[in-house]
Design an enzyme around this catalytic site. Structure first.
Site, PDB file in Angstrom:
ATOM      1  N   GLY A  46       1.456  32.147  20.540  1.00 50.52           N
ATOM      2  CA  GLY A  46       3.116  32.610  20.431  1.00 50.52           C
ATOM      3  C   GLY A  46       3.657  31.657  19.948  1.00 50.52           C
ATOM      4  O   GLY A  46       5.122  31.578  19.617  1.00 50.52           O
ATOM      5  N   GLU A 103       5.716  26.280  24.420  1.00 46.14           N
ATOM      6  CA  GLU A 103       6.304  28.118  25.033  1.00 46.14           C
ATOM      7  C   GLU A 103       6.315  29.048  24.345  1.00 46.14           C
ATOM      8  O   GLU A 103       8.209  27.836  24.412  1.00 46.14           O
ATOM      9  CB  GLU A 103       5.659  28.353  26.556  1.00 46.14           C
ATOM     10  CG  GLU A 103       5.102  29.892  26.936  1.00 46.14           C
ATOM     11  CD  GLU A 103       3.835  30.647  26.657  1.00 46.14           C
ATOM     12  OE1 GLU A 103       3.803  30.299  25.267  1.00 46.14           O
ATOM     13  OE2 GLU A 103       3.592  30.548  27.511  1.00 46.14           O
ATOM     14  N   ASP A 104       6.609  30.210  24.086  1.00 47.05           N
ATOM     15  CA  ASP A 104       7.505  30.800  23.397  1.00 47.05           C
ATOM     16  C   ASP A 104       8.475  31.911  24.107  1.00 47.05           C
ATOM     17  O   ASP A 104       9.394  31.586  24.224  1.00 47.05           O
ATOM     18  CB  ASP A 104       6.693  32.644  22.519  1.00 47.05           C
ATOM     19  CG  ASP A 104       5.068  32.983  23.450  1.00 47.05           C
ATOM     20  OD1 ASP A 104       4.966  32.510  24.408  1.00 47.05           O
ATOM     21  OD2 ASP A 104       4.937  33.793  22.542  1.00 47.05           O
ATOM     22  N   ASP A 107       6.695  34.614  31.503  1.00 47.76           N
ATOM     23  CA  ASP A 107       7.902  35.777  31.560  1.00 47.76           C
ATOM     24  C   ASP A 107       7.333  36.423  33.524  1.00 47.76           C
ATOM     25  O   ASP A 107       7.638  35.098  34.549  1.00 47.76           O
ATOM     26  CB  ASP A 107       6.206  37.024  31.180  1.00 47.76           C
ATOM     27  CG  ASP A 107       6.780  38.560  31.057  1.00 47.76           C
ATOM     28  OD1 ASP A 107       8.196  38.441  32.103  1.00 47.76           O
ATOM     29  OD2 ASP A 107       6.087  39.175  30.839  1.00 47.76           O
ATOM     30  N   PHE A 156      10.744  43.916  26.649  1.00 50.09           N
ATOM     31  CA  PHE A 156       9.162  43.309  25.723  1.00 50.09           C
ATOM     32  C   PHE A 156      10.244  42.764  24.458  1.00 50.09           C
ATOM     33  O   PHE A 156      10.575  43.517  23.634  1.00 50.09           O
ATOM     34  CB  PHE A 156       8.360  44.524  25.524  1.00 50.09           C
ATOM     35  CG  PHE A 156       6.996  43.771  25.272  1.00 50.09           C
ATOM     36  CD1 PHE A 156       6.483  43.390  26.337  1.00 50.09           C
ATOM     37  CD2 PHE A 156       6.919  43.406  23.575  1.00 50.09           C
ATOM     38  CE1 PHE A 156       5.559  42.220  25.524  1.00 50.09           C
ATOM     39  CE2 PHE A 156       5.536  42.851  23.092  1.00 50.09           C
ATOM     40  CZ  PHE A 156       4.542  42.032  24.425  1.00 50.09           C
ATOM     41  N   ARG A 169       4.131  38.722  14.900  1.00 54.59           N
ATOM     42  CA  ARG A 169       4.821  37.434  15.037  1.00 54.59           C
ATOM     43  C   ARG A 169       5.562  36.837  13.388  1.00 54.59           C
ATOM     44  O   ARG A 169       6.026  36.080  14.096  1.00 54.59           O
ATOM     45  CB  ARG A 169       3.380  36.658  14.633  1.00 54.59           C
ATOM     46  CG  ARG A 169       2.720  36.734  16.062  1.00 54.59           C
ATOM     47  CD  ARG A 169       1.576  36.182  16.845  1.00 54.59           C
ATOM     48  NE  ARG A 169       0.132  36.727  17.242  1.00 54.59           N
ATOM     49  CZ  ARG A 169       0.811  36.750  18.540  1.00 54.59           C
ATOM     50  NH1 ARG A 169       1.924  35.267  19.354  1.00 54.59           N
ATOM     51  NH2 ARG A 169      -0.269  36.514  19.537  1.00 54.59           N
TER      52      ARG A 169
HETATM   53  P1  IMP Z   1       3.440  35.181  31.647  1.00 53.51           P
HETATM   54  O1  IMP Z   1       2.194  34.760  31.339  1.00 53.51           O
HETATM   55  O2  IMP Z   1       3.761  36.069  32.244  1.00 53.51           O
HETATM   56  O3  IMP Z   1       4.233  34.063  32.489  1.00 53.51           O
HETATM   57  O4  IMP Z   1       2.911  35.222  30.190  1.00 53.51           O
HETATM   58  C1  IMP Z   1       3.470  33.589  29.698  1.00 53.51           C
HETATM   59  C2  IMP Z   1       2.749  34.852  28.101  1.00 53.51           C
HETATM   60  O5  IMP Z   1       3.354  36.535  27.983  1.00 53.51           O
HETATM   61  C3  IMP Z   1       3.882  34.120  26.775  1.00 53.51           C
HETATM   62  O6  IMP Z   1       3.106  33.058  26.812  1.00 53.51           O
HETATM   63  C4  IMP Z   1       4.345  35.864  26.100  1.00 53.51           C
HETATM   64  O7  IMP Z   1       3.068  34.920  24.761  1.00 53.51           O
HETATM   65  C5  IMP Z   1       3.536  36.343  26.349  1.00 53.51           C
HETATM   66  N1  IMP Z   1       4.351  37.131  26.809  1.00 53.51           N
HETATM   67  C6  IMP Z   1       5.432  38.141  27.975  1.00 53.51           C
HETATM   68  N2  IMP Z   1       6.375  38.330  27.497  1.00 53.51           N
HETATM   69  C7  IMP Z   1       6.512  38.876  26.452  1.00 53.51           C
HETATM   70  C8  IMP Z   1       7.053  39.540  25.678  1.00 53.51           C
HETATM   71  O8  IMP Z   1       7.862  39.799  25.923  1.00 53.51           O
HETATM   72  N3  IMP Z   1       6.398  39.951  24.092  1.00 53.51           N
HETATM   73  C9  IMP Z   1       5.630  39.286  24.302  1.00 53.51           C
HETATM   74  N4  IMP Z   1       4.959  38.244  24.031  1.00 53.51           N
HETATM   75  C10 IMP Z   1       5.097  37.914  25.630  1.00 53.51           C
HETATM   76 MG    MG Z   2       1.641  33.035  24.998  1.00 52.37          MG
END
Ligand code: IMP
Ligand code: MG
Length: 180
Positions: A46, A103-104, A107, A156, A169
């Protein structure tokens, strides 16, 4: 490009807004890392567009640009609850280095927390986190974002590197996915 059941893409952040945030973040990083040569570590996949734009706005000479890959969503929009390192880094790339983790979107925080832990274990001298987006509503692991683009709502998102099952993407702006 979209099938019959394609969700609606509703604009959230324009390319111009993103670009302004990237320039601001690059400026903050340049200020804080003056006189040092940090290593930028992107979390695949991402981060790839954000990272490419970010490093091109930075004046700080970088020691290197590296990528790690962690297990993520198995597909769809629900996080799996754990993350493991699928592709790491050679120890010399990390040991004693000032790391800027890119990081993108943060979440639940699970991915970033796992990346942090991995880099610490690999002997990083310092680690700061730069994330374009923060979705704090779903946080499970506490994560401190040192350099942040935008706080976003619990929806999302796709575009500018972020995907839904690998799609979208390439979009230059960021959209929320709404049911058709
Ligand atoms: P986390 O581990 O839940 O913090 O998620 C992190 C990863 O999940 C990020 O690197 C994103 O690539 C992906 N992610 C989280 N939320 C979204 C979203 O709303 N759209 C797309 N990818 C997401
Ligand atoms: Mg990611």
């Amino acid at each position: 490009m979209q099938g019959d059941s394609a969700p609606n893409l509703v604009p959230l952040l324009s390319a111009e807004e993103i670009s302004a945030a990237v320039a601001r973040l690059a400026g903050e990083l340049d200020y804080d890392y003056a006189g040092r040569s940090p290593v930028v570590v992107g979390i695949l996949r991402g981060c790839f567009i954000f990272l490419a734009d970010l490093v091109r706005q930075m004046q700080t000479p970088l020691q290197s640009i590296e990528f790690v890959r962690l297990s993520s969503y198995g597909g769809g929009t629900v996080s799996s609850g754990r993350a493991k390192v699928l592709m790491g880094l050679p120890r010399p790339a990390v040991q004693g280095r000032d790391i800027i983790l890119v990081e993108d979107i943060v979440d639940t925080g699970i991915t970033t927390a796992a990346a942090f832990k991995y880099l610490k274990r690999s002997g990083a001298g310092s680690i700061k986190l730069c994330s374009l987006l923060d979705k704090p509503s779903r946080r499970v692991m506490p994560v401190n974002i040192d350099y942040l683009g935008f706080t976003v709502p619990d929806k999302f998102l796709v575009g500018y590197g972020t995907d839904l099952d690998q799609r979208y993407r390439q979009l230059p702006a960021i959209y929320t996915l709404e049911s058709p």
